[in-house]
Design a protein around this motif. Structure first.
Motif, PDB file in Angstrom:
ATOM      1  N   GLY A   1      -8.214  -3.391  -9.353  1.00 19.48           N
ATOM      2  CA  GLY A   1      -8.614  -3.978  -8.079  1.00 19.48           C
ATOM      3  C   GLY A   1      -9.766  -4.957  -8.245  1.00 19.48           C
ATOM      4  O   GLY A   1      -9.771  -6.038  -7.652  1.00 19.48           O
TER       5      GLY A   1
ATOM      6  N   MET B   1      -3.616  -5.936  -4.022  1.00 20.47           N
ATOM      7  CA  MET B   1      -4.609  -4.920  -3.687  1.00 20.47           C
ATOM      8  C   MET B   1      -3.977  -3.713  -3.002  1.00 20.47           C
ATOM      9  O   MET B   1      -4.481  -2.600  -3.139  1.00 20.47           O
TER      10      MET B   1
ATOM     11  N   TYR C   1      -7.461   3.239 -10.467  1.00 27.34           N
ATOM     12  CA  TYR C   1      -6.832   1.968 -10.090  1.00 27.34           C
ATOM     13  C   TYR C   1      -7.871   0.911  -9.682  1.00 27.34           C
ATOM     14  O   TYR C   1      -7.515  -0.246  -9.481  1.00 27.34           O
ATOM     15  N   LEU C   2      -9.138   1.316  -9.563  1.00 31.75           N
ATOM     16  CA  LEU C   2     -10.166   0.390  -9.115  1.00 31.75           C
ATOM     17  C   LEU C   2     -10.413  -0.736 -10.103  1.00 31.75           C
ATOM     18  O   LEU C   2     -10.784  -1.842  -9.715  1.00 31.75           O
TER      19      LEU C   2
ATOM     20  N   LEU D   1       0.840  -1.198   0.000  1.00 35.79           N
ATOM     21  CA  LEU D   1       0.000   0.000   0.000  1.00 35.79           C
ATOM     22  C   LEU D   1       0.875   1.248   0.000  1.00 35.79           C
ATOM     23  O   LEU D   1       0.637   2.200  -0.749  1.00 35.79           O
TER      24      LEU D   1
ATOM     25  N   ILE E   1      -5.593   5.276  -4.504  1.00 35.16           N
ATOM     26  CA  ILE E   1      -6.925   5.834  -4.239  1.00 35.16           C
ATOM     27  C   ILE E   1      -6.884   6.681  -2.977  1.00 35.16           C
ATOM     28  O   ILE E   1      -7.343   7.823  -2.949  1.00 35.16           O
TER      29      ILE E   1
ATOM     30  N   LEU F   1      -5.107   0.002  -3.984  1.00 27.20           N
ATOM     31  CA  LEU F   1      -5.853   0.878  -3.077  1.00 27.20           C
ATOM     32  C   LEU F   1      -4.999   2.048  -2.599  1.00 27.20           C
ATOM     33  O   LEU F   1      -5.539   3.095  -2.228  1.00 27.20           O
TER      34      LEU F   1
END
Length: 486
Positions: free
Chosen positions: A323, A183, A319-320, A61, A190, A187
């Motif tokens: 994901g 992920m 970026y979703l 992350l 975001i 995420l």
């Protein structure tokens, strides 16, 4: 219940030593010994697994939270070099390359738990250092060190799961664990986009420091030692004290001399990488996929800001798509992998690592399809949802490749799972750190269409690998020619 089980095991330890064929070998009290991590109750395993999965999610992350706000970072330090801007993001991943060189050996020398505890504290400390970095050089160094120590759960997590989880249940756990490195980077932008836009890029670092502090506290409270060699050595020390027999030793007969452990842990991954066709080719495949992932992460702001005029906050939402694709890959791959292993093993009468590969054979084509789709849709300035739908395919392909290859390498090298994992982790981390540096210049020269097509053709050329190892993997894996080299 657990305390009663431990007490019962302690009462039987002296009988175990006395009845040993040599009188000096100390082993588990049978295959069902509750002191053996693989036989722990599910709740006891779960608290260790949850903390590791949280930390494995948190580290990646942090690797990409900077991506949407990188222009603000460079503006703060009055630097406009695009290559340096990409390196500020990817240097975090470069730490994943150097970490396994000493974190893996340390976990074999001192156990998993001390390495987790120390690295988690240092990860928090270097996130704080990033938040107060006085210049760009200091920020790069601190991000590198944060990635190095934050990569601890990625480096030794596979070994911990090998300690805790039986092979027939390992696919689902590896799928969940693999979700963190996939992920987390998705995420991160975001959250980073909106945080950077509203309260500044330094708060991205402070938020990471707080989250890593929570992880460090949870690690102290919930995690336990799982490395069998260390647990049996503790048992030996206790029995020596109780019996006075100084000749007791563990039945594992593990060489844990520091010079040997470090030499083996550094040299063996390199030997496996260059001398084992399976480890070398699949690590390279995984490395290119990881490199593509970070190349897209570092260039999404460039594409969607310049072509679609998204602001810093909304860029993170792009970026979703990847994901969603990763979640689809997780749901399908995690369930199908274990079911296929059980079904094929029942049919043949033995568990083969190659039974992990069938889901990868069709799903590996999602990556090149997604790259072609995303690249040409963005090149044609199609509606923004069209290239993002292409990234859904990329997410499915990336997740399946990472999960299936990781599980296969662990199952294929039960005696050297840490070395195989270290080889693949180091390879993908090095490629993941370097590939994004060429991304901007590649897109400038070839455009988004042909630039992504080049990546797609390279991914397409790797697609026969799963089929080759499905058909010939066992023959290669068991060949004395390659076993002797390892």
């Amino acid at each position: 219940m657990e305390k009663q089980d431990v007490t019962a095991n302690e009462e039987n330890d002296l009988d175990d030593v006395a009845n040993s064929s040599t009188g000096n070998l100390v082993d588990w009290d049978g295959a069902d010994d509750l002191a053996k991590p693989m036989n722990w109750p599910n709740t006891r395993k779960a608290k260790n697994i949850v903390v590791i999965c949280y930390l494995t999610f948190l580290t990646p992350l942090g690797s990409t939270m900077f991506a949407p706000a990188i222009a603000d970072v460079m503006g703060t330090f009055h630097s406009w070099d695009p290559l340096l801007a990409s390196f500020v993001v990817s240097v975090w991943v470069l730490g994943y390359f150097f970490g396994p060189l000493f974190l893996g050996p340390c976990s074999e020398l001192y156990g998993r738990l001390p390495v987790y505890l120390i690295c988690n504290v240092l990860f928090m400390a270097f996130n704080i250092a990033c938040a107060v970095a006085p210049n760009l050089s200091a920020l790069i160094v601190f991000r590198f060190l944060a990635g190095t120590f934050g990569g601890c759960p990625i480096t030794i997590g596979a070994g911990t799961f090998g300690d805790l989880i039986k092979p027939e249940n390992r696919g689902k756990i590896i799928a969940v664990w693999s979700l963190g490195p996939l992920m987390g980077p998705i995420l991160g932008p975001i959250a980073g986009g909106y945080v950077g836009q509203s309260i500044g890029w330094r708060w991205i670092c402070w938020i990471l420091a707080i989250a890593s502090g929570v992880g460090a506290v949870a690690s102290f409270i919930c995690q336990e030692e799982t490395y069998p060699a260390v647990l049996l050595e503790r048992k030996v020390r206790r029995l020596k004290k109780e019996t006075g027999n100084e000749n007791l030793r563990t039945a594992l007969n593990v060489d844990r001399k520091a010079s040997h452990v470090f030499g083996r842990s550094i040299i063996r991954p390199l030997r496996m990488l260059f001398l084992s066709p399976i480890v070398g080719s699949l690590s390279l495949y995984q490395g290119f996929v990881y490199g593509y992932l970070y190349l897209l992460f570092t260039t999404f702001p460039l594409v969607f800001q310049n072509r679609y005029h998204f602001n810093t906050g909304t860029i993170g939402l792009t970026y979703l798509g990847m994901g969603v694709g990763s979640l689809i890959g997780l749901g399908v791959g995690g369930v199908v992998s274990d079911r296929l292993l059980t079904k094929l093993s029942a049919r043949s009468g033995e568990k083969k690592p190659e039974y992990r590969l069938p889901p990868l054979i069709p799903s590996c084509f999602f990556l090149p399809i997604g790259l072609f789709w995303y690249g040409w849709a963005a090149q044609a300035n199609a509606h923004w949802i069209v290239p993002i739908l292409g990234t859904v395919c990329i997410g499915i392909g990336v997740n399946m490749v990472m999960m299936c290859v990781a599980t296969y390498l662990i199952d294929a090298h039960p005696s050297f799972e840490a070395s195989a994992t270290a080889a693949s982790t180091a390879t993908r981390s090095l490629i993941g750190a370097l590939v994004p540096l060429a991304g901007r210049s590649m897109y400038e020269k070839l455009g988004l269409g042909w630039g992504n097509s080049l990546l797609g053709f390279m991914a397409l050329a790797m697609c026969p690998l799963p089929w080759v190892f499905w058909k010939y993997g066992e023959r290669i894996r068991t060949s004395p020619r390659f076993q002797m080299k390892l």
